[in-house]
Structures are given as structure tokens and as C-alpha cells.
Design an enzyme around this catalytic site. Structure first.
Site, PDB file in Angstrom:
ATOM      1  N   GLU A   1      -5.114  -5.091  10.262  1.00  0.00           N
ATOM      2  CA  GLU A   1      -4.383  -3.910  10.507  1.00  0.00           C
ATOM      3  C   GLU A   1      -4.717  -3.297  11.938  1.00  0.00           C
ATOM      4  OE1 GLU A   1      -2.253  -2.942   6.626  1.00  0.00           O
ATOM      5  OE2 GLU A   1      -3.802  -1.316   7.269  1.00  0.00           O
TER       6      GLU A   1
ATOM      7  N   HIS B   1      -9.513   0.972   4.858  1.00  0.00           N
ATOM      8  CA  HIS B   1      -8.112   1.152   5.632  1.00  0.00           C
ATOM      9  C   HIS B   1      -8.474   2.158   6.942  1.00  0.00           C
ATOM     10  CE1 HIS B   1      -4.077   2.400   6.527  1.00  0.00           C
ATOM     11  NE2 HIS B   1      -3.506   1.317   5.893  1.00  0.00           N
TER      12      HIS B   1
ATOM     13  N   GLY C   1       2.482   2.121  10.980  1.00  0.00           N
ATOM     14  CA  GLY C   1       3.533   3.465  10.857  1.00  0.00           C
ATOM     15  C   GLY C   1       4.340   3.731  11.907  1.00  0.00           C
TER      16      GLY C   1
ATOM     17  N   LYS D   1       0.146   4.232  -0.318  1.00  0.00           N
ATOM     18  CA  LYS D   1      -0.647   5.286   0.332  1.00  0.00           C
ATOM     19  C   LYS D   1      -0.084   6.571  -0.471  1.00  0.00           C
ATOM     20  CE  LYS D   1      -0.138   3.203   4.845  1.00  0.00           C
ATOM     21  NZ  LYS D   1      -0.093   3.245   5.990  1.00  0.00           N
TER      22      LYS D   1
ATOM     23  N   GLU E   1      -6.758   4.546   8.001  1.00  0.00           N
ATOM     24  CA  GLU E   1      -6.654   5.999   7.852  1.00  0.00           C
ATOM     25  C   GLU E   1      -7.940   6.689   7.132  1.00  0.00           C
ATOM     26  OE1 GLU E   1      -2.827   5.551   5.409  1.00  0.00           O
ATOM     27  OE2 GLU E   1      -1.950   4.872   7.582  1.00  0.00           O
TER      28      GLU E   1
ATOM     29  N   SER F   1       3.636  -2.162  10.598  1.00  0.00           N
ATOM     30  CA  SER F   1       5.202  -2.088  10.866  1.00  0.00           C
ATOM     31  C   SER F   1       5.522  -3.310  10.419  1.00  0.00           C
ATOM     32  CB  SER F   1       5.358  -1.701  12.265  1.00  0.00           C
ATOM     33  OG  SER F   1       4.801  -0.338  12.375  1.00  0.00           O
TER      34      SER F   1
ATOM     35  N   ASN G   1       0.821  -0.959   0.116  1.00  0.00           N
ATOM     36  CA  ASN G   1      -0.007   0.023   0.047  1.00  0.00           C
ATOM     37  C   ASN G   1       0.942   1.279  -0.165  1.00  0.00           C
ATOM     38  OD1 ASN G   1      -1.716   1.929   0.616  1.00  0.00           O
ATOM     39  ND2 ASN G   1      -2.297   1.495   2.537  1.00  0.00           N
TER      40      ASN G   1
END
Ligand code: 13P
Length: 251
Positions: A167, A95, A173, A10, A97, A212, A8
Site C-alpha cells: 500500500e 497499516h 485515500g 477502517k 495509518e 485508491s 478494510n
């Protein structure tokens, strides 16, 4: 089950950088294990170029988001038909985010999944708990509720065409990946929830880990029986670490 390593990207990489990353992966892919599906998800402007560049190769292209409606007055949005018309084969939905910054809900994600399945594009459905939910030991319930809302309306044949990515939000991250035990426990939980839709679904749906995940910790994570690969952010932005992950997934 065949493992998947999905990158991904992003909101990273401009046109030249995206092309260079794809070329770098393709150059290295000759000696990579063949029993791993390779997917990368660049930003919208570069999807068509990515599909063209990867024609005749094993690298598949995914989008990072889509709108559920077929067409219409939705300024700034992209439809499944648009993605299908350029040969996109996967699409990330839900996702964290998008949930966090665009208040995307599982009800909306369910509509996106339906639209993608109708167009023959594989949804990569993301779920996962936030840090405070893990600390309150509510993580199994949170993920169960997300799955029920997003996936509950689909039948066995539809669910068999979905990819799930677990996730944990606290791992994305942050450099703080879930331990292999934490990942395996949640993936087994997700698989047990899929079992209520029939064993064909349980056996068919890959469950990827994301958060991560990098070459340093991937061997342990991918060795878990219910971890069928990874949805990779930062470590997918470099051809060396992306292909290292493919190699580890093939071991
Ligand atoms: P990182 O691998 O950078 O933690 O991102 C994971 C992710 O969000 C993939 O979708």
C-alpha cells in the site's frame, strides 16, 4: 494463485450499517466468481456479529489490528486469543495509518505476526513507501527494509501463511492509485525478496495491492502477474463496489 479481495473498513460503519453492508455483500455473492477469497475487516465492536452473520458463507472476517501480548494490563487493547475465540480468521497488521498515528514499528508488527500465526489467524502485513520516499526513488529499499524487519524472523512454514499488502502511502485515500506498472514492479520486487526464503514461500504468499483501488482501475491492476488481489478501503464500504471488485478479480 487464488485472488483475495479484502475490505478494510477502517473507522467506518456503526452496528446497523456494518450489518447492512455484510448482508448486502452476502445477497450479491451468489453469482460472484468462486475462485476469489472474500474478506472484510469491520471495527472491533462488530467482529463477533460479523462472524455470526457470515457463518456458512464464503465471506471471511478480519480484524484491523491486534496486540501482541497474550493478555495483561494493556487498557484498550485486544489480544489474538480474543480474536480467535470469536472466529476471526484474518488480521491486518502494520497499516500505514497505525504506523503514522500510533508510531507502530516493524519490530512491533513482527511480534503481532508471530502471535497471530500461533493462534492460526492469517496476518495481512501492510508495507509501502511514503510520497517523499517514492520521489527520492527509495521505494524499493524502503519496502525491502520493512519486510526484512517484520518478516525476517519467520521460517518458511510460517511465511507461507502470511498475506502481504503493498500500500503506497501516497495512494491511500487520495484517489491517486499506483499505475499498473508501478504496482507490478513493486510486487515483483516483493516476490523476489520472498524468493530468498524458498520457492514454496514465493508461490504461496498472495501480494495484494492497496491504495485508491476501485472498480474503475482494478481490471488493469489485477491483471498484473504479481498482483493477487486488493486491500480495499473506500470502495469496500459499499456492497456494489466491493462485489464489483470481486467480479473483476475473478475475470
Ligand atoms: P483506500 O482504498 O481508501 O485508498 O484505502 C486503502 C487502504 O488503506 C486499505 O487498507
Amino acid at each position: 494463485m487464488k485472488k483475495i479481495i479484502a475490505g478494510n473498513w477502517k473507522m467506518h460503519k456503526d452496528r446497523a450499517e456494518a450489518a447492512a453492508l455484510i448482508d448486502g455483500i452476502l445477497q450479491a455473492s451468489g453469482d460472484l466468481p468462486s475462485d476469489v477469497d472474500m474478506v472484510v475487516a469491520p471495527a472491533f465492536p462488530f467482529l463477533a456479529d460479523a462472524v455470526d452473520r457470515t457463518k456458512g458463507t464464503r465471506l471471511r472476517i478480519g480484524a484491523q489490528n491486534v496486540h501482541a501480548a497474550t493478555h495483561g494490563a494493556y487498557t484498550g487493547e485486544v489480544s489474538v486469543a480474543m480474536l480467535a475465540s470469536i472466529g476471526v480468521q484474518y488480521c491486518i497488521v502494520g497499516h500505514s495509518e497505525r504506523r503514522q498515528y500510533w508510531n507502530e514499528t516493524d519490530a512491533e508488527v513482527a511480534k503481532k505476526i508471530g502471535a497471530l500465526l500461533r493462534a492460526g489467524i492469517k496476518p495481512i502485513y501492510c508495507c509501502g513507501e511514503r510520497k517523499e520516499e517514492r520521489l527520492a526513488e527509495r521505494h524499493f529499499d524502503v519496502v525491502g527494509a520493512q519486510m526484512k524487519e517484520a518478516l525476517g524472523g519467520f521460517n518458511e512454514a510460517e511465511l507461507k501463511r502470511i498475506v502481504i499488502a503493498y500500500e503506497p502511502v501516497w495512494a491511500i485515500g487520495t484517489g491517486l492509485n499506483a499505475t499498473a506498472q508501478q504496482a507490478q514492479d513493486m510486487h515483483a520486487h516483493i516476490r523476489s525478496l520472498l524468493r530468498t526464503h524458498g520457492s514454496a514461500v514465493t508461490d504461496a504468499v498472495p501480494i495484494l495491492y492497496g491504495g485508491s483501488c476501485k472498480p474503475d482501475n482494478a481490471a488493469e491492476l489485477f491483471a498484473c502477474p504479481d498482483v493477487n488481489g486488493g486491500l480495499i478501503g473506500g470502495a469496500a464500504l459499499d456492497p456494489g463496489s466491493y462485489t464489483a471488485l470481486v467480479r473483476i478479480a475473478g475475470e
